[in-house]
Design a protein around this motif. Sequence first.
Motif, mmCIF file in Angstrom:
data_model
loop_
_atom_site.group_PDB
_atom_site.id
_atom_site.type_symbol
_atom_site.label_atom_id
_atom_site.label_comp_id
_atom_site.label_asym_id
_atom_site.label_seq_id
_atom_site.Cartn_x
_atom_site.Cartn_y
_atom_site.Cartn_z
ATOM 1 N N ILE A 203 61.978 75.797 14.533
ATOM 2 C CA ILE A 203 62.093 77.244 14.632
ATOM 3 C C ILE A 203 62.371 77.601 16.086
ATOM 4 O O ILE A 203 61.913 76.924 17.004
ATOM 5 C CB ILE A 203 60.848 77.990 14.113
ATOM 6 C CG1 ILE A 203 59.570 77.544 14.842
ATOM 7 C CG2 ILE A 203 60.704 77.828 12.610
ATOM 8 C CD1 ILE A 203 58.342 78.363 14.480
ATOM 9 N N ILE B 183 55.641 77.872 5.853
ATOM 10 C CA ILE B 183 56.282 77.373 7.062
ATOM 11 C C ILE B 183 55.209 76.660 7.879
ATOM 12 O O ILE B 183 54.127 77.219 8.118
ATOM 13 C CB ILE B 183 56.877 78.516 7.896
ATOM 14 C CG1 ILE B 183 57.979 79.230 7.117
ATOM 15 C CG2 ILE B 183 57.421 78.000 9.229
ATOM 16 C CD1 ILE B 183 58.436 80.514 7.771
ATOM 17 N N ILE C 142 65.771 76.247 9.141
ATOM 18 C CA ILE C 142 64.533 75.467 9.271
ATOM 19 C C ILE C 142 64.676 74.165 8.494
ATOM 20 O O ILE C 142 64.352 73.078 8.990
ATOM 21 C CB ILE C 142 63.321 76.258 8.746
ATOM 22 C CG1 ILE C 142 63.107 77.534 9.545
ATOM 23 C CG2 ILE C 142 62.060 75.387 8.808
ATOM 24 C CD1 ILE C 142 62.021 78.433 8.975
#
Length: 356
Positions: A90, A277, A84
Amino acid sequence: MQDDTSRPRLADLGIGTGPYPRGQHNAITDVAGVRVGHATVTAAEINTGVTAIVPDALSAGCRSVPAGLAVGNGYGKLVGATQITELGEIETPVLLTSTLSAFRVADALLTEVLAQPWHADTTSLNPVVGETNDGFLSHIRQRPITADHVHHALAAAASGPVAEGNVGAGTGTTALGFKGGIGTASRIVTLNDRSVTVGVLVQSNFTGTLRIAGVPMPAAHMLPDPPAETVGNSCMIVVAIDAPFDGRQLNRLARRAIYGMRGVGADFANGSGDYAIAFSTAGNGTEAARGWAGEHPADADLSPLFHATMLAVEEALINSVLRASTAYGPEGRVAHGIPIAIVRQRLRAAGATALE
């Protein structure tokens, strides 16, 4: 799972949104094209599970979506993290689970994604799996999560309202001295005459002294028994946004998500694995349809979205505690659900709520 009718969310306590309104469901699923599913695993002295955050943009025509990562404290086992950071994307849904089950979940996620027809010739894939340690309420060494649980969480992924508290990856977690779990929230920001939605989902499992709307809620004063311990002391945060951020901008957004933890009283202890994230659903031509003309927002315009993200993280973390009910683990361990009547009393006394 808890009786949802008896445990309010932050909005139900009369706490406002700040300068940006909540989305329709006040959930990460308010970002169009994002679905959430849970698999909850409970048995004798087992409280664990899997939560899946699925970006529908991942498809035959779009093998990856832009993403960014922030590490508040790297004491964790976030599978797929370095790719990432390196590539700013992703390639799979984001799954959350228990620490020692992260690797089994990653393998099962690979099986699920590689089974898609458009991956028939794929030889390399980066599964993304986050975790927190639910060992206070579960026999974590048994690693009870199976491929069937992963399949169920992905198959159950849906838009609309999201179950919170003792569900999925939050089934066995504790936070700020109380039972923790899954929480979610969203905000809507007007950016250059365009409506942008940012949504957050959290898996809370960390220490500190809870604050709700700035009002201290110390577990040691609010519970009849000693506060729950937090084993592993971590937090996973997933942020979705429907503006066409690139990987670098999503890294910046993810950092603000980590900052939001302090607003609810996180102490960022030594053993805490705190990760965020952030991914964008704007791709595959949709940004042009929404008036972005294929361009990324200017950095100078991002401050409102940074602020909205922090507010959504704070609310999601509080929701994860408010919605969680008392749970029992091995050796007589107990994590108490926060006493809602005392929460209301403290908020009223501080003048922090619009409700009488």
